[in-house]
Design a protein around this motif. Structure first.
Motif, PDB file in Angstrom:
ATOM      1  N   UNK A  16       7.662 -14.768   1.104  1.00 28.90           N
ATOM      2  CA  UNK A  16       9.026 -14.340   0.736  1.00 28.90           C
ATOM      3  C   UNK A  16       8.807 -14.649  -1.144  1.00 28.90           C
ATOM      4  N   UNK A  17       9.324 -15.099  -1.524  1.00 30.65           N
ATOM      5  CA  UNK A  17       9.587 -15.384  -2.798  1.00 30.65           C
ATOM      6  C   UNK A  17       8.145 -15.262  -3.745  1.00 30.65           C
ATOM      7  N   UNK A  18       6.538 -15.667  -3.140  1.00 25.29           N
ATOM      8  CA  UNK A  18       5.605 -15.659  -2.952  1.00 25.29           C
ATOM      9  C   UNK A  18       5.327 -13.955  -3.517  1.00 25.29           C
ATOM     10  N   UNK A  19       5.298 -13.655  -2.823  1.00 22.76           N
ATOM     11  CA  UNK A  19       5.393 -11.963  -2.154  1.00 22.76           C
ATOM     12  C   UNK A  19       6.024 -11.341  -3.556  1.00 22.76           C
ATOM     13  N   UNK A  20       7.203 -12.048  -3.424  1.00 17.73           N
ATOM     14  CA  UNK A  20       8.011 -10.615  -4.572  1.00 17.73           C
ATOM     15  C   UNK A  20       8.048 -11.118  -5.729  1.00 17.73           C
ATOM     16  N   UNK A  21       7.203 -11.981  -5.603  1.00 23.96           N
ATOM     17  CA  UNK A  21       5.759 -12.973  -7.339  1.00 23.96           C
ATOM     18  C   UNK A  21       4.986 -11.701  -7.877  1.00 23.96           C
ATOM     19  N   UNK A  22       4.347 -11.606  -6.664  1.00 27.62           N
ATOM     20  CA  UNK A  22       3.323 -10.973  -6.706  1.00 27.62           C
ATOM     21  C   UNK A  22       2.907  -9.147  -7.359  1.00 27.62           C
ATOM     22  N   UNK A  23       4.154  -8.725  -5.580  1.00 29.31           N
ATOM     23  CA  UNK A  23       3.797  -7.502  -5.521  1.00 29.31           C
ATOM     24  C   UNK A  23       3.620  -6.615  -6.235  1.00 29.31           C
ATOM     25  N   UNK A  24       4.559  -6.752  -8.190  1.00 32.22           N
ATOM     26  CA  UNK A  24       4.686  -6.019  -7.994  1.00 32.22           C
ATOM     27  C   UNK A  24       3.215  -5.746  -8.970  1.00 32.22           C
ATOM     28  N   UNK A  25       2.381  -6.849  -8.895  1.00 27.55           N
ATOM     29  CA  UNK A  25       0.843  -6.304  -9.290  1.00 27.55           C
ATOM     30  C   UNK A  25       0.159  -5.816  -8.342  1.00 27.55           C
ATOM     31  N   UNK A  26       0.177  -5.707  -7.194  1.00 27.68           N
ATOM     32  CA  UNK A  26      -0.354  -5.694  -6.322  1.00 27.68           C
ATOM     33  C   UNK A  26      -0.432  -4.029  -6.006  1.00 27.68           C
ATOM     34  N   UNK A  27       1.204  -4.060  -5.839  1.00 29.30           N
ATOM     35  CA  UNK A  27       1.440  -2.232  -5.767  1.00 29.30           C
ATOM     36  C   UNK A  27       0.855  -1.484  -7.133  1.00 29.30           C
ATOM     37  N   UNK A  28       0.962  -1.952  -7.966  1.00 31.90           N
ATOM     38  CA  UNK A  28      -0.158  -0.727  -9.116  1.00 31.90           C
ATOM     39  C   UNK A  28      -1.730  -0.635  -8.801  1.00 31.90           C
ATOM     40  N   UNK A  29      -2.140  -1.812  -8.112  1.00 32.19           N
ATOM     41  CA  UNK A  29      -3.531  -1.912  -7.719  1.00 32.19           C
ATOM     42  C   UNK A  29      -3.614  -1.313  -6.707  1.00 32.19           C
ATOM     43  N   UNK A  30      -2.458  -0.719  -5.943  1.00 35.76           N
ATOM     44  CA  UNK A  30      -2.520  -0.045  -4.818  1.00 35.76           C
ATOM     45  C   UNK A  30      -2.329   1.176  -4.673  1.00 35.76           C
ATOM     46  N   UNK A  31      -1.666   1.114  -6.428  1.00 35.58           N
ATOM     47  CA  UNK A  31      -1.758   2.958  -6.551  1.00 35.58           C
ATOM     48  C   UNK A  31      -2.537   3.711  -7.319  1.00 35.58           C
ATOM     49  N   UNK A  32      -3.250   2.421  -7.531  1.00 34.84           N
ATOM     50  CA  UNK A  32      -4.071   3.216  -8.993  1.00 34.84           C
ATOM     51  C   UNK A  32      -5.022   4.664  -8.573  1.00 34.84           C
ATOM     52  N   UNK A  62       5.926 -10.054   8.782  1.00 35.52           N
ATOM     53  CA  UNK A  62       5.172 -10.608   7.419  1.00 35.52           C
ATOM     54  C   UNK A  62       5.765  -9.349   6.331  1.00 35.52           C
ATOM     55  N   UNK A  63       5.839  -8.049   6.508  1.00 31.67           N
ATOM     56  CA  UNK A  63       6.575  -6.617   6.637  1.00 31.67           C
ATOM     57  C   UNK A  63       7.604  -7.455   6.143  1.00 31.67           C
ATOM     58  N   UNK A  64       8.534  -7.358   7.333  1.00 30.29           N
ATOM     59  CA  UNK A  64       9.635  -8.063   7.378  1.00 30.29           C
ATOM     60  C   UNK A  64      10.513  -9.032   6.264  1.00 30.29           C
ATOM     61  N   UNK A  65       9.470  -9.958   6.913  1.00 36.10           N
ATOM     62  CA  UNK A  65       9.980 -11.185   4.723  1.00 36.10           C
ATOM     63  C   UNK A  65       9.540  -9.710   3.322  1.00 36.10           C
ATOM     64  N   UNK A  66       8.706  -8.875   3.704  1.00 39.74           N
ATOM     65  CA  UNK A  66       7.900  -8.283   2.187  1.00 39.74           C
ATOM     66  C   UNK A  66       8.907  -7.642   2.249  1.00 39.74           C
ATOM     67  N   UNK A  67      10.284  -7.273   2.608  1.00 41.01           N
ATOM     68  CA  UNK A  67      11.521  -6.340   2.616  1.00 41.01           C
ATOM     69  C   UNK A  67      11.633  -5.224   2.815  1.00 41.01           C
ATOM     70  N   UNK A  68      10.913  -4.610   4.176  1.00 40.65           N
ATOM     71  CA  UNK A  68      10.111  -3.589   5.103  1.00 40.65           C
ATOM     72  C   UNK A  68       9.988  -2.197   4.249  1.00 40.65           C
ATOM     73  N   UNK A  69       9.774  -3.005   2.431  1.00 39.79           N
ATOM     74  CA  UNK A  69       9.326  -1.789   2.502  1.00 39.79           C
ATOM     75  C   UNK A  69       7.858  -0.358   2.871  1.00 39.79           C
ATOM     76  N   UNK A  70       8.446   0.838   3.038  1.00 37.69           N
ATOM     77  CA  UNK A  70       6.731   1.480   3.256  1.00 37.69           C
ATOM     78  C   UNK A  70       5.100   1.059   2.629  1.00 37.69           C
ATOM     79  N   UNK A  71       5.336   1.192   1.556  1.00 39.36           N
ATOM     80  CA  UNK A  71       4.627   0.332   0.568  1.00 39.36           C
ATOM     81  C   UNK A  71       3.896  -0.696   0.414  1.00 39.36           C
ATOM     82  N   UNK A  72       5.011  -1.586   0.991  1.00 38.75           N
ATOM     83  CA  UNK A  72       4.196  -2.771   1.197  1.00 38.75           C
ATOM     84  C   UNK A  72       3.394  -3.268   2.423  1.00 38.75           C
ATOM     85  N   UNK A  73       3.771  -2.320   3.209  1.00 41.80           N
ATOM     86  CA  UNK A  73       3.907  -2.466   4.613  1.00 41.80           C
ATOM     87  C   UNK A  73       2.278  -2.031   4.811  1.00 41.80           C
ATOM     88  N   UNK A  74       2.152  -0.905   4.228  1.00 42.19           N
ATOM     89  CA  UNK A  74       0.842   0.173   4.190  1.00 42.19           C
ATOM     90  C   UNK A  74      -0.330  -1.077   3.319  1.00 42.19           C
TER      91      UNK A  74
END
Length: 323
Positions: A16-32, A62-74
């Motif tokens: 979960x800590x790793x996901x919180x660290x990496x997610x902002x970068x992956x979110x930007x890539x996912x939505x580019x 893993x989705x639950x550990x990631x916070x349960x958000x829609x974008x993270x799950x996708x």
């Protein structure tokens, strides 16, 4: 380049800590390309249930550990992600102790630089992380090792990002034959070459593509094209044909001892300095499935790990040729 090795038996605070660290970068890539271009959560989960049903409980955890958000799950479904390209060379050395060796040539700024050791769903797996769920290479406790290279085609279709397919193989398969069956049926969104080697010395390379059936071959070498070169400019830039010929010569005519063969991956023409173009060699991985062992290598540095004696830690690595 900072590398880390992390071990966690089940999805928990470390992941979960790793996901919180990496997610902002992956979110930007996912939505580019825009959110509407990516599949909905319902579509992602349905695709997983259809093609990788054994992974659904793990995915939901893993989705639950990631916070349960829609974008993270996708994102974590790896279903129809944005297209991405890599270089890479891989080969099976068939000595007394069979070895799978690979170079990973990719963008240094879009890479996890993380080795994950997990016991998810009762199966021990370790390998090089991609997206914190997928793997670009790895080995499991049954002595099955796997690695990927980009297949050298521009076609993008409906399917999964190949790192999740590699994770799926290592989670449910124990033999090369079983892996081949999985690779033949799971759809990929781009073309990739996946090489598998098991503890009984059996190996295959699967030429996967979104627009045609997967071809299962007995090729011991894979670079960045499939049966023929289809993307000529990419092939020229990455020297995929030259690298393939070089590896085949080392295997067929020179018959190098193991250490010498591995050493060729740390030198041109296999080792790439094209970091500014996003195709520099980030690491060399060596897998010994019988020993359930992996090594990460750089010029002058070896970092060994085993399934049963995995050591967490970190390494600062100097990449020759990287700015």
């Amino acid at each position: 380049m900072l590398w880390r090795a992390i071990s966690e038996e089940t999805p928990g605070p470390k992941w979960a800590g790793l996901f919180a660290e990496y997610w902002p970068h992956y979110r930007k890539w996912w939505l580019k390309e825009g959110e509407s271009v990516r599949p909905t959560y319902a579509e992602c989960r349905r695709a997983l249930k259809t093609h990788m049903p054994e992974m659904v409980p793990l995915y939901e955890e893993l989705c639950e550990q990631a916070g349960g958000g829609d974008l993270a799950a996708r994102f974590l479904s790896f279903y129809c992600p944005p297209p991405y390209l890599s270089g890479c060379s891989q080969a099976v050395w068939g000595g007394r102790e069979p070895v799978l060796v690979r170079n990973y040539d990719y963008n240094i700024n879009a890479f996890d630089s993380l080795v994950l050791h997990t016991g998810w769903q009762g199966r021990k797996v370790m390998g090089t992380s991609d997206g914190l769920f997928g793997l670009v290479d790895g080995v499991n406790d049954a002595g099955l090792s796997i690695s990927l290279t980009f297949g050298g085609r521009r076609v993008v279709g409906v399917g999964f990002g190949v790192p999740l397919i590699l994770r799926y193989v290592l989670q449910i398969c124990e033999t090369t034959e079983q892996a081949g069956e999985v690779l033949a049926r799971v759809p990929t969104h781009m073309s990739y070459n996946v090489t598998v080697l098991d503890r009984k010395r059996k190996y295959l390379t699967a030429f996967m593509a979104p627009d045609r059936e997967t071809l299962i071959t007995n090729a011991a070498v894979a670079t960045n094209h499939q049966e023929t070169v289809e993307w000529i400019s990419h092939a020229r830039f990455t020297a995929t044909v030259e690298r393939e010929r070089y590896l085949l010569q080392r295997l067929r005519f020179h018959r190098d001892p193991e250490e010498k063969f591995i050493g060729t991956f740390l030198k041109p023409p296999l080792y790439s300095h094209a970091f500014n173009a996003g195709f520099g060699t980030l690491y060399t991985a060596v897998y010994r499935p019988r020993k359930r062992q992996m090594e990460l290598r750089w010029p002058g540095t070896v970092w060994p790990q085993t399934i049963d004696n995995f050591e967490e830690g970190a390494r600062n690595v100097l990449l020759p040729g990287a700015a």
